[in-house]
Design a protein around this motif. Structure first.
Motif, PDB file in Angstrom:
ATOM      1  N   LYS A 293      85.766  97.850  -9.673  1.00  0.00           N
ATOM      2  CA  LYS A 293      85.508  96.469  -9.281  1.00  0.00           C
ATOM      3  C   LYS A 293      84.050  96.296  -8.872  1.00  0.00           C
ATOM      4  CE  LYS A 293      89.766  95.394 -10.023  1.00  0.00           C
ATOM      5  NZ  LYS A 293      90.088  94.757 -11.331  1.00  0.00           N
ATOM      6  N   GLY A 294      83.519  97.302  -8.163  1.00  0.00           N
ATOM      7  CA  GLY A 294      82.117  97.239  -7.768  1.00  0.00           C
ATOM      8  C   GLY A 294      81.185  97.263  -8.958  1.00  0.00           C
ATOM      9  N   LEU A 295      81.504  98.110  -9.930  1.00  0.00           N
ATOM     10  CA  LEU A 295      80.702  98.184 -11.142  1.00  0.00           C
ATOM     11  C   LEU A 295      80.757  96.872 -11.918  1.00  0.00           C
ATOM     12  CD1 LEU A 295      81.614 101.779 -12.391  1.00  0.00           C
ATOM     13  CD2 LEU A 295      79.377 101.016 -11.562  1.00  0.00           C
ATOM     14  N   ARG A 296      81.934  96.281 -11.957  1.00  0.00           N
ATOM     15  CA  ARG A 296      82.082  95.004 -12.667  1.00  0.00           C
ATOM     16  C   ARG A 296      81.196  93.932 -12.037  1.00  0.00           C
ATOM     17  NH1 ARG A 296      85.620  91.905 -15.861  1.00  0.00           N
ATOM     18  NH2 ARG A 296      87.011  93.673 -16.248  1.00  0.00           N
ATOM     19  N   VAL A 297      81.249  93.822 -10.707  1.00  0.00           N
ATOM     20  CA  VAL A 297      80.433  92.816 -10.018  1.00  0.00           C
ATOM     21  C   VAL A 297      78.948  93.068 -10.264  1.00  0.00           C
ATOM     22  CG1 VAL A 297      79.743  91.960  -7.755  1.00  0.00           C
ATOM     23  CG2 VAL A 297      82.160  92.343  -8.242  1.00  0.00           C
TER      24      VAL A 297
ATOM     25  N   TYR B  14      74.169  90.816 -14.594  1.00  0.00           N
ATOM     26  CA  TYR B  14      73.177  90.791 -15.672  1.00  0.00           C
ATOM     27  C   TYR B  14      73.738  89.981 -16.836  1.00  0.00           C
ATOM     28  CZ  TYR B  14      71.032  94.694 -13.148  1.00  0.00           C
ATOM     29  OH  TYR B  14      70.442  95.486 -12.189  1.00  0.00           O
ATOM     30  N   SER B  15      72.994  88.981 -17.254  1.00  0.00           N
ATOM     31  CA  SER B  15      73.495  88.066 -18.283  1.00  0.00           C
ATOM     32  C   SER B  15      73.707  88.746 -19.629  1.00  0.00           C
ATOM     33  CB  SER B  15      72.521  86.891 -18.450  1.00  0.00           C
ATOM     34  OG  SER B  15      71.227  87.358 -18.833  1.00  0.00           O
ATOM     35  N   GLN B  16      73.060  89.909 -19.846  1.00  0.00           N
ATOM     36  CA  GLN B  16      73.185  90.592 -21.138  1.00  0.00           C
ATOM     37  C   GLN B  16      74.457  91.419 -21.253  1.00  0.00           C
ATOM     38  OE1 GLN B  16      70.618  90.787 -18.967  1.00  0.00           O
ATOM     39  NE2 GLN B  16      68.689  91.282 -20.001  1.00  0.00           N
ATOM     40  N   ILE B  17      75.218  91.561 -20.160  1.00  0.00           N
ATOM     41  CA  ILE B  17      76.370  92.459 -20.161  1.00  0.00           C
ATOM     42  C   ILE B  17      77.672  91.696 -19.963  1.00  0.00           C
ATOM     43  CG2 ILE B  17      77.522  94.308 -18.865  1.00  0.00           C
ATOM     44  CD1 ILE B  17      74.868  95.618 -18.459  1.00  0.00           C
ATOM     45  N   LYS B  18      78.681  92.078 -20.744  1.00  0.00           N
ATOM     46  CA  LYS B  18      80.029  91.535 -20.588  1.00  0.00           C
ATOM     47  C   LYS B  18      81.005  92.701 -20.452  1.00  0.00           C
ATOM     48  CE  LYS B  18      83.605  88.810 -22.944  1.00  0.00           C
ATOM     49  NZ  LYS B  18      83.903  87.994 -21.753  1.00  0.00           N
ATOM     50  N   ILE B  19      81.782  92.738 -19.371  1.00  0.00           N
ATOM     51  CA  ILE B  19      82.804  93.766 -19.176  1.00  0.00           C
ATOM     52  C   ILE B  19      84.049  93.337 -19.947  1.00  0.00           C
ATOM     53  CG2 ILE B  19      84.152  95.089 -17.521  1.00  0.00           C
ATOM     54  CD1 ILE B  19      81.107  95.483 -17.344  1.00  0.00           C
TER      55      ILE B  19
ATOM     56  N   GLY C 187      74.219 108.912 -22.701  1.00  0.00           N
ATOM     57  CA  GLY C 187      73.572 108.754 -21.406  1.00  0.00           C
ATOM     58  C   GLY C 187      74.306 109.508 -20.312  1.00  0.00           C
ATOM     59  N   TYR C 188      73.594 109.804 -19.229  1.00  0.00           N
ATOM     60  CA  TYR C 188      74.184 110.544 -18.112  1.00  0.00           C
ATOM     61  C   TYR C 188      73.402 110.161 -16.861  1.00  0.00           C
ATOM     62  CZ  TYR C 188      76.334 114.656 -15.800  1.00  0.00           C
ATOM     63  OH  TYR C 188      77.062 115.501 -14.978  1.00  0.00           O
ATOM     64  N   ILE C 189      74.063 109.478 -15.930  1.00  0.00           N
ATOM     65  CA  ILE C 189      73.410 109.140 -14.671  1.00  0.00           C
ATOM     66  C   ILE C 189      74.376 109.388 -13.518  1.00  0.00           C
ATOM     67  CG2 ILE C 189      71.947 107.409 -15.799  1.00  0.00           C
ATOM     68  CD1 ILE C 189      73.602 105.267 -14.497  1.00  0.00           C
ATOM     69  N   LEU C 190      73.825 109.459 -12.328  1.00  0.00           N
ATOM     70  CA  LEU C 190      74.605 109.799 -11.144  1.00  0.00           C
ATOM     71  C   LEU C 190      75.082 108.548 -10.415  1.00  0.00           C
ATOM     72  CD1 LEU C 190      72.334 112.688  -9.840  1.00  0.00           C
ATOM     73  CD2 LEU C 190      74.323 112.836 -11.371  1.00  0.00           C
TER      74      LEU C 190
ATOM     75  N   GLU D 214      69.801  99.019 -10.985  1.00  0.00           N
ATOM     76  CA  GLU D 214      68.852  98.755 -12.062  1.00  0.00           C
ATOM     77  C   GLU D 214      68.786  99.913 -13.047  1.00  0.00           C
ATOM     78  OE1 GLU D 214      66.404  96.490 -14.299  1.00  0.00           O
ATOM     79  OE2 GLU D 214      67.423  95.856 -12.454  1.00  0.00           O
ATOM     80  N   LEU D 215      68.950 101.156 -12.535  1.00  0.00           N
ATOM     81  CA  LEU D 215      68.930 102.325 -13.418  1.00  0.00           C
ATOM     82  C   LEU D 215      70.163 102.336 -14.308  1.00  0.00           C
ATOM     83  CD1 LEU D 215      67.162 104.861 -13.959  1.00  0.00           C
ATOM     84  CD2 LEU D 215      68.766 106.126 -12.514  1.00  0.00           C
ATOM     85  N   LEU D 216      71.305 101.949 -13.745  1.00  0.00           N
ATOM     86  CA  LEU D 216      72.534 101.882 -14.533  1.00  0.00           C
ATOM     87  C   LEU D 216      72.397 100.839 -15.638  1.00  0.00           C
ATOM     88  CD1 LEU D 216      75.449 102.636 -15.091  1.00  0.00           C
ATOM     89  CD2 LEU D 216      76.147 101.060 -13.283  1.00  0.00           C
ATOM     90  N   PHE D 217      71.865  99.699 -15.289  1.00  0.00           N
ATOM     91  CA  PHE D 217      71.635  98.650 -16.294  1.00  0.00           C
ATOM     92  C   PHE D 217      70.688  99.148 -17.379  1.00  0.00           C
ATOM     93  CE2 PHE D 217      68.788  95.123 -17.619  1.00  0.00           C
ATOM     94  CZ  PHE D 217      69.698  94.416 -18.385  1.00  0.00           C
ATOM     95  N   GLN D 218      69.620  99.833 -16.970  1.00  0.00           N
ATOM     96  CA  GLN D 218      68.662 100.372 -17.928  1.00  0.00           C
ATOM     97  C   GLN D 218      69.320 101.372 -18.871  1.00  0.00           C
ATOM     98  OE1 GLN D 218      65.298 102.321 -16.119  1.00  0.00           O
ATOM     99  NE2 GLN D 218      64.335 102.807 -18.082  1.00  0.00           N
ATOM    100  N   ALA D 219      70.204 102.223 -18.320  1.00  0.00           N
ATOM    101  CA  ALA D 219      70.904 103.214 -19.144  1.00  0.00           C
ATOM    102  C   ALA D 219      71.737 102.537 -20.224  1.00  0.00           C
ATOM    103  CB  ALA D 219      71.789 104.093 -18.262  1.00  0.00           C
TER     104      ALA D 219
END
Length: 214
Positions: A15-19, A24-29, A101-104, A110-115
């Motif tokens: 739920k946190g990731l979805r929010v 970001y307008s470029q992303i749709k879950i 991709g692989y992030i922590l 912002e890093l997650l969005f960039q990934a």
């Protein structure tokens, strides 16, 4: 619009990731999954552009295995591993299964969005404690040459072997049969090309298996 499937066994994290991502307008879950099997099913049904994949999933199918199966059926889907595991062996296995991709999980949003954007554009995006130079070398290498090809369950067994657990104790701890433990051990030795328990212990120590938490 980048269509994203979220895979994590914790509802609050999803739920946190979805929010976060839908800000970001470029992303749709397009969907959420809490198990590896469900992730494979949803990926086949929803055809997302990117799957955001946790590694520690319930019911026996870990994130690596789920990612590999998703890639088999949907070769155009991009996989981003999102995890707390920052060890080299996990990063290596992500490369082995074809994750883009692989992030922590402690990374900023912002890093997650960039990934997600970078892998959607066809690039690889790995941000861990492993140096980028080493990661680039691994990414250029044949996946078959990477030393670790074990599943999370097999890695857990290796750790227990090093800690001195008997087959019966491992079976009881992992809620599996002794025969299954023996089969796993045989597969582990074959995958790693090892001949003895001593070699397995040395491999585990070198790759910091005693530091891993499952």
């Amino acid at each position: 619009m980048i269509r994203v499937l979220l895979v994590d066994d914790h509802t609050m994290i999803r739920k946190g990731l979805r929010v976060l991502l839908e800000s970001y307008s470029q992303i749709k879950i397009v969907g959420e999954s809490h198990t590896g099997n469900d992730a494979i099913l949803k990926a086949n049904q929803l055809k997302p552009d990117v799957v955001l994949m946790d590694l520690s999933l319930p019911n026996g199918l870990d994130g690596f295995t789920a990612s590999k199966e998703i890639r088999k059926s949907n070769p155009l889907v991009k996989i981003v591993i999102l995890t707390m595991h920052d060890e080299e062996i996990f990063v290596q296995e992500a490369i082995t299964v074809g994750a883009h991709g692989y992030i922590l999980k402690n990374s900023h949003g912002e890093l997650l969005f960039q990934a997600i954007v970078e892998v959607y554009r066809g690039k690889c995006f790995y941000k861990t404690s492993v140096s980028q130079e080493i990661i680039n070398l691994w990414l250029r290498s044949d996946a078959k040459t990477l030393p670790s090809v074990l599943t999370l369950r097999e890695k857990e067994l290796v750790r227990l072997i090093v800690l001195g657990y008997s087959n019966k104790e491992m079976a009881d701890k992992l809620l599996i049969s002794v025969k299954t433990v023996e089969n796993h051990k045989t597969n582990i030795m074959q995958k790693l090309g090892l001949d003895s328990k001593h070699q397995l212990i040395q491999y585990a120590i070198k790759n910091r298996y005693l530091d891993l938490a499952f």
